[in-house]
Design an enzyme around this catalytic site. Structure first.
Site, PDB file in Angstrom:
ATOM      1  N   ASP A   1     -11.721   7.033   2.734  1.00 53.14           N
ATOM      2  CA  ASP A   1     -10.525   6.336   2.664  1.00 53.14           C
ATOM      3  C   ASP A   1      -9.560   6.454   4.208  1.00 53.14           C
ATOM      4  OD1 ASP A   1      -7.801   5.599   1.598  1.00 53.14           O
ATOM      5  OD2 ASP A   1      -7.640   7.347   0.584  1.00 53.14           O
TER       6      ASP A   1
ATOM      7  N   ALA B   1      -5.893   6.814   6.377  1.00 50.24           N
ATOM      8  CA  ALA B   1      -4.869   8.028   6.626  1.00 50.24           C
ATOM      9  C   ALA B   1      -3.482   7.342   7.440  1.00 50.24           C
ATOM     10  CB  ALA B   1      -5.474   9.262   7.302  1.00 50.24           C
TER      11      ALA B   1
ATOM     12  N   LYS C   1      -1.241  11.316   3.992  1.00 47.10           N
ATOM     13  CA  LYS C   1      -1.601  10.215   3.326  1.00 47.10           C
ATOM     14  C   LYS C   1      -0.565   9.649   2.329  1.00 47.10           C
ATOM     15  CE  LYS C   1      -5.669   9.542   1.780  1.00 47.10           C
ATOM     16  NZ  LYS C   1      -5.587   8.095   2.083  1.00 47.10           N
ATOM     17  N   GLY C   2      -0.583   8.350   1.853  1.00 47.56           N
ATOM     18  CA  GLY C   2       0.129   8.090   0.494  1.00 47.56           C
ATOM     19  C   GLY C   2       1.220   7.104   1.084  1.00 47.56           C
TER      20      GLY C   2
ATOM     21  N   GLU D   1      -5.747   9.717  -4.612  1.00 41.12           N
ATOM     22  CA  GLU D   1      -6.501   9.927  -3.228  1.00 41.12           C
ATOM     23  C   GLU D   1      -6.681  11.463  -3.561  1.00 41.12           C
ATOM     24  OE1 GLU D   1      -3.818   8.283  -0.541  1.00 41.12           O
ATOM     25  OE2 GLU D   1      -4.587   6.297  -0.814  1.00 41.12           O
TER      26      GLU D   1
END
Ligand code: 5RP
Length: 223
Positions: free
Chosen positions: A85, A87, A98-99, A107
């Site tokens: 993933d 970042a 993250k997000g 996640e």
């Protein structure tokens, strides 16, 4: 090289790493965002060899299925072998924010359930101190104002992310003006606020490997 070219390069490097790990029962965790999308494109090339994936968002699941890659519910698989993933920010301890894409809770769950977490990012994401990127917090809708008041007490400036409903039907507060000197503590403190579902600090479960795209090539960092 453009940012997208750097993202594509790290996605390819992550793909090569994942390919080297593939066994009959390998489940690959797949993240969310533009860097993760490049990784999905790479995975599409070997869809016939993949046992299956778990996805950190409905959008990534849709993209995986478009490439004929099986997507499983996390409850129906055991340990996830490797999770890849992007970042929004990383420090050199591989603690992350993250997000930005709103998928932080899923996640976090996949990162927790994975044997190895490989973060892929272009080098603009590497910072000395986390916090310039507003820290996302997923909240139960009715708790939004209450949670925002508690965040102010912790020294942050929370802003409601307009027109954003997460895949879990929740809302997001983005916390501005933080200088996160102790990411583990802030992650813990935010989790203690009633109504918080998850926050975007990945400090307790940080990445195990960071593939960083730079103009001089791909750097691999470990904590
Ligand atoms: C989504 C995320 C993404 O990993 C993060 O926003 C990075 O996105 P991009 O790869 O598009 O820069 O946490 O919730």
């Amino acid at each position: 090289m453009t940012k997208d070219e750097l993202k594509r390069a790290v996605a390819r490097a992550a793909f090569e790493h994942v390919e080297s790990l593939l066994e009959n029962d390998t489940i690959v965790g797949v993240g969310t965002g533009s860097t993760a999308n490049f990784f999905i494109e790479e995975l599409g090339k070997i869809s016939h060899k993949l046992n299956g994936t778990v996805a950190s968002s409905d959008e990534s699941a849709r993209r995986l299925q478009e490439h004929n890659i099986p997507v499983f519910d996390l409850n129906s698989v055991g340990e996830v072998s490797v999770y890849v993933d992007g970042a929004d920010e990383t420090n050199d301890h591989l603690q992350l924010i993250k997000g930005g894409g709103g998928a932080l809770t899923r996640e976090k769950i996949i990162a927790a359930a994975s044997k190895e977490f490989v973060c892929i990012a272009d080098d603009s994401k590497l910072v000395k101190t986390l916090g310039k990127f507003p820290l996302p917090v997923e909240v139960i809708p009715m708790a939004r104002s209450y949670v925002a008041r508690q965040i102010v007490k912790l020294g942050g400036d929370p802003v409601y992310r307009e027109n954003c409903v997460t895949d879990n039907s929740n809302h997001i507060l983005d916390i501005f003006n933080l200088e996160i000197l102790d990411p583990m503590k802030l992650e813990y403190d935010l989790n203690q606020i009633t109504g918080v579902v998850a926050n975007g600090l990945f400090a307790n479960r940080r990445a195990d490997r960071l593939l960083l795209g730079t103009r001089a090539g791909i750097k691999t960092l470990t904590p």
